[in-house]
Every structure is written in structure tokens, then in C-alpha cells.
Scaffold this active site. Structure first.
Site, PDB file in Angstrom:
ATOM      1  N   LYS A   1       0.828  -1.216   0.000  1.00  0.00           N
ATOM      2  CA  LYS A   1       0.000   0.000   0.000  1.00  0.00           C
ATOM      3  C   LYS A   1       0.858   1.261   0.000  1.00  0.00           C
ATOM      4  CE  LYS A   1      -2.268  -0.980   3.817  1.00  0.00           C
ATOM      5  NZ  LYS A   1      -1.774  -2.294   4.270  1.00  0.00           N
TER       6      LYS A   1
ATOM      7  N   ARG B   1      -9.596   0.520   9.055  1.00  0.00           N
ATOM      8  CA  ARG B   1      -9.080  -0.797   9.386  1.00  0.00           C
ATOM      9  C   ARG B   1     -10.023  -1.594  10.273  1.00  0.00           C
ATOM     10  NH1 ARG B   1      -3.188  -0.017   8.743  1.00  0.00           N
ATOM     11  NH2 ARG B   1      -2.055  -1.856   9.376  1.00  0.00           N
TER      12      ARG B   1
ATOM     13  N   ARG C   1      11.568  -6.354   4.775  1.00  0.00           N
ATOM     14  CA  ARG C   1      11.464  -4.925   5.101  1.00  0.00           C
ATOM     15  C   ARG C   1      12.060  -4.667   6.493  1.00  0.00           C
ATOM     16  NH1 ARG C   1       5.586  -2.245   4.619  1.00  0.00           N
ATOM     17  NH2 ARG C   1       5.322  -2.887   6.762  1.00  0.00           N
TER      18      ARG C   1
ATOM     19  N   ARG D   1      11.740  -0.249  11.100  1.00  0.00           N
ATOM     20  CA  ARG D   1      10.446  -0.368  11.775  1.00  0.00           C
ATOM     21  C   ARG D   1      10.486  -1.556  12.711  1.00  0.00           C
ATOM     22  NH1 ARG D   1       5.152   0.255   8.084  1.00  0.00           N
ATOM     23  NH2 ARG D   1       4.422  -1.091   9.757  1.00  0.00           N
TER      24      ARG D   1
ATOM     25  N   ARG E   1      -0.103  -8.917  13.669  1.00  0.00           N
ATOM     26  CA  ARG E   1      -0.673  -7.967  12.704  1.00  0.00           C
ATOM     27  C   ARG E   1      -1.522  -8.680  11.663  1.00  0.00           C
ATOM     28  NH1 ARG E   1       4.752  -5.643  11.164  1.00  0.00           N
ATOM     29  NH2 ARG E   1       3.786  -4.494   9.474  1.00  0.00           N
TER      30      ARG E   1
HETATM   31  P1  ADP Z   1       1.236  -2.230   7.911  1.00  0.00           P
HETATM   32  O1  ADP Z   1      -0.020  -2.150   7.116  1.00  0.00           O
HETATM   33  O2  ADP Z   1       2.399  -2.703   7.071  1.00  0.00           O
HETATM   34  O3  ADP Z   1       1.119  -3.008   9.184  1.00  0.00           O
HETATM   35  P2  ADP Z   1       0.917   0.547   8.831  1.00  0.00           P
HETATM   36  O4  ADP Z   1       1.953   1.582   8.770  1.00  0.00           O
HETATM   37  O5  ADP Z   1      -0.330   0.767   8.022  1.00  0.00           O
HETATM   38  O6  ADP Z   1       1.669  -0.780   8.348  1.00  0.00           O
HETATM   39  O7  ADP Z   1       0.484   0.278  10.340  1.00  0.00           O
HETATM   40  C1  ADP Z   1       1.400   0.062  11.379  1.00  0.00           C
HETATM   41  C2  ADP Z   1       0.653  -0.067  12.726  1.00  0.00           C
HETATM   42  O8  ADP Z   1      -0.011   1.176  13.012  1.00  0.00           O
HETATM   43  C3  ADP Z   1      -0.454  -1.115  12.780  1.00  0.00           C
HETATM   44  O9  ADP Z   1       0.033  -2.399  13.113  1.00  0.00           O
HETATM   45  C4  ADP Z   1      -1.363  -0.532  13.869  1.00  0.00           C
HETATM   46  O10 ADP Z   1      -0.853  -0.792  15.160  1.00  0.00           O
HETATM   47  C5  ADP Z   1      -1.265   0.961  13.649  1.00  0.00           C
HETATM   48  N1  ADP Z   1      -2.346   1.484  12.760  1.00  0.00           N
HETATM   49  C6  ADP Z   1      -2.175   2.052  11.525  1.00  0.00           C
HETATM   50  N2  ADP Z   1      -3.351   2.409  11.002  1.00  0.00           N
HETATM   51  C7  ADP Z   1      -4.304   2.064  11.911  1.00  0.00           C
HETATM   52  C8  ADP Z   1      -5.732   2.152  11.949  1.00  0.00           C
HETATM   53  N3  ADP Z   1      -6.424   2.681  10.929  1.00  0.00           N
HETATM   54  N4  ADP Z   1      -6.369   1.694  13.047  1.00  0.00           N
HETATM   55  C9  ADP Z   1      -5.699   1.163  14.070  1.00  0.00           C
HETATM   56  N5  ADP Z   1      -4.373   1.033  14.103  1.00  0.00           N
HETATM   57  C10 ADP Z   1      -3.661   1.475  13.043  1.00  0.00           C
END
Ligand code: ADP
Length: 194
Positions: free
Chosen positions: A14, A89, A128, A134, A146
Site C-alpha cells: 500500500k 481498518r 522490510r 520499523r 498484525r
Molecule cells: P502495515 O499495514 O504494514 O502493518 P501501517 O503503517 O499501516 O503498516 O500500520 C502500522 C501499525 O499502526 C499497525 O500495526 C497498527 O498498530 C497501527 N495502525 C495504523 N493504522 C491504523 C488504523 N487505521 N487503526 C488502528 N491502528 C492502526
């Protein structure tokens, strides 16, 4: 306005595709992951609270991310459209987003869902983790949590938009450029109509 949700599990690409899409279509990129990491690096109260969940691979509470998105929408009144990345999400976040856009006489035009096998996802996340810095990509248990959170809480978000006939599945494996072409084809077809 043209409002797009780029959807898919962690590691589906994404972030990479969002960068290319916002450059091509001039959309405002709203990534809740990036917004949260920025709060963490600035050591804000919100960031410190969010970090506790992110470090474990759990979702941050809905009210926190919904508040962040609401402020970001208000902060960009002139945007030609938004690209939502990593949001919504949960079903509650999807309902909140629909309401926030409705208040602005707007709605989601399409959800493009990146299709990637689980085996490929884990491979990408581990890789990654070797370079991104990260911490949530660096630990097998966190990666697994996750993916479990995704299946339990996030995949219902696709059902929400499927009911409204807004979901299109796009191939998420292959070269970055081929995946990008798959996405732009769907966007171009819909931008003409809107
Ligand atoms: P990825 O999709 O690769 O896990 P993101 O950067 O989108 O990476 O998200 C990293 C973390 O940030 C998630 O595991 C979660 O803890 C938090 N997070 C991101 N977006 C949301 C959301 N919309 N609602 C709840 N938690 C979120």
C-alpha cells in the site's frame, strides 16, 4: 473529489503504490501508519499511547485514528481527493469515515484491494524488517499478530464497501510497475464516470 481507499494486508504494498498514485493523480495521501509514526517521533501524548499497541502488532483504538483522520480532512479543504492508506481498518472506522465524508457532501469512490498470498506477505515483511528500521517488522510474533488482527478486524471492512459495490480486487504480486498499471486502469475507468 475523487476519494480512494487502498486496501490490503500488512506488506501488500500500500505504501509503495500510494506514493506513485498521489504523484499521478494529485491526491492527498492519508496514511494512519505514517501519521502515527510521526506522532511517535514527536513524542506527543497520542504517539506515546499509540506506540503501546503498535509495538505489540495490535490496532490502535478507533477513536484515536478516527480523530486523526477527521483533523486531516479538515486541514485539507482544497484537496482534489484523498487516498486513504491503512484506514479504515475496522468496521467502526469505515462507518465513521462514511459519515465524515458525508458531512462534506462526499463519499468513497472506490476501494482497490491488493491481492497478495500470505506466504509472499510474510516474506516481504521480514525483508522490510532488515532495512526499514520499523520495529514492528523485526519480530516474528509481532508480524503474526498484525496478520491475525487483519483477518479478524480489518477484512470485514471490505464487506462494508462490497455491499456498496465499491470493491475491486487488483493483483498485488509482480513488478511494482505492473501492479501500478493494474491500479491506474481501475482508477482511470472510474474517474471518467465521476
Ligand atoms: P502495515 O499495514 O504494514 O502493518 P501501517 O503503517 O499501516 O503498516 O500500520 C502500522 C501499525 O499502526 C499497525 O500495526 C497498527 O498498530 C497501527 N495502525 C495504523 N493504522 C491504523 C488504523 N487505521 N487503526 C488502528 N491502528 C492502526
Amino acid at each position: 473529489m475523487f476519494n480512494l481507499i487502498l486496501f490490503g494486508p500488512p506488506g501488500s504494498g500500500k505504501g509503495t503504490q500510494s506514493e506513485k498514485l498521489i504523484a499521478k493523480y494529485n491526491l492527498k495521501h492519508l496514511s494512519t501508519g505514517d501519521l502515527l509514526r510521526s506522532e511517535i517521533s514527536r513524542k506527543t501524548a497520542l504517539g506515546l499511547e499509540a506506540k503501546k499497541f503498535m509495538d505489540k502488532g495490535q490496532l490502535v483504538p478507533d477513536e484515536v485514528v478516527i480523530g486523526m483522520i477527521s483533523s486531516a480532512l479538515d486541514a485539507n479543504p482544497g484537496a482534489v481527493g484523498f487516498l486513504f492508506d491503512g484506514f479504515p481498518r475496522t468496521a467502526a472506522q469505515a462507518e465513521a469515515l462514511d459519515k465524515l465524508l458525508e458531512l462534506k457532501n462526499n463519499s468513497i469512490n472506490v476501494m482497490l484491494a491488493l491481492d497478495v498470498t500470505e506466504e509472499e506477505l510474510v516474506k516481504r515483511l521480514v525483508k522490510r524488517g532488515e532495512t526499514s528500521g520499523r520495529t514492528d517488522d523485526n519480530n516474528g510474533n509481532v508480524i503474526r499478530t498484525r496478520i491475525i488482527e487483519y483477518h479478524k478486524k480489518t477484512s470485514p471492512v471490505a464487506d462494508h464497501y462490497r455491499k456498496a459495490n465499491k470493491v475491486v480486487l487488483v493483483k498485488g504480486e509482480g513488478s511494482v510497475d505492473d501492479i501500478f498499471k493494474g491500479l491506474t486502469k481501475e482508477i482511470d475507468a472510474r474517474m471518467k464516470k465521476s
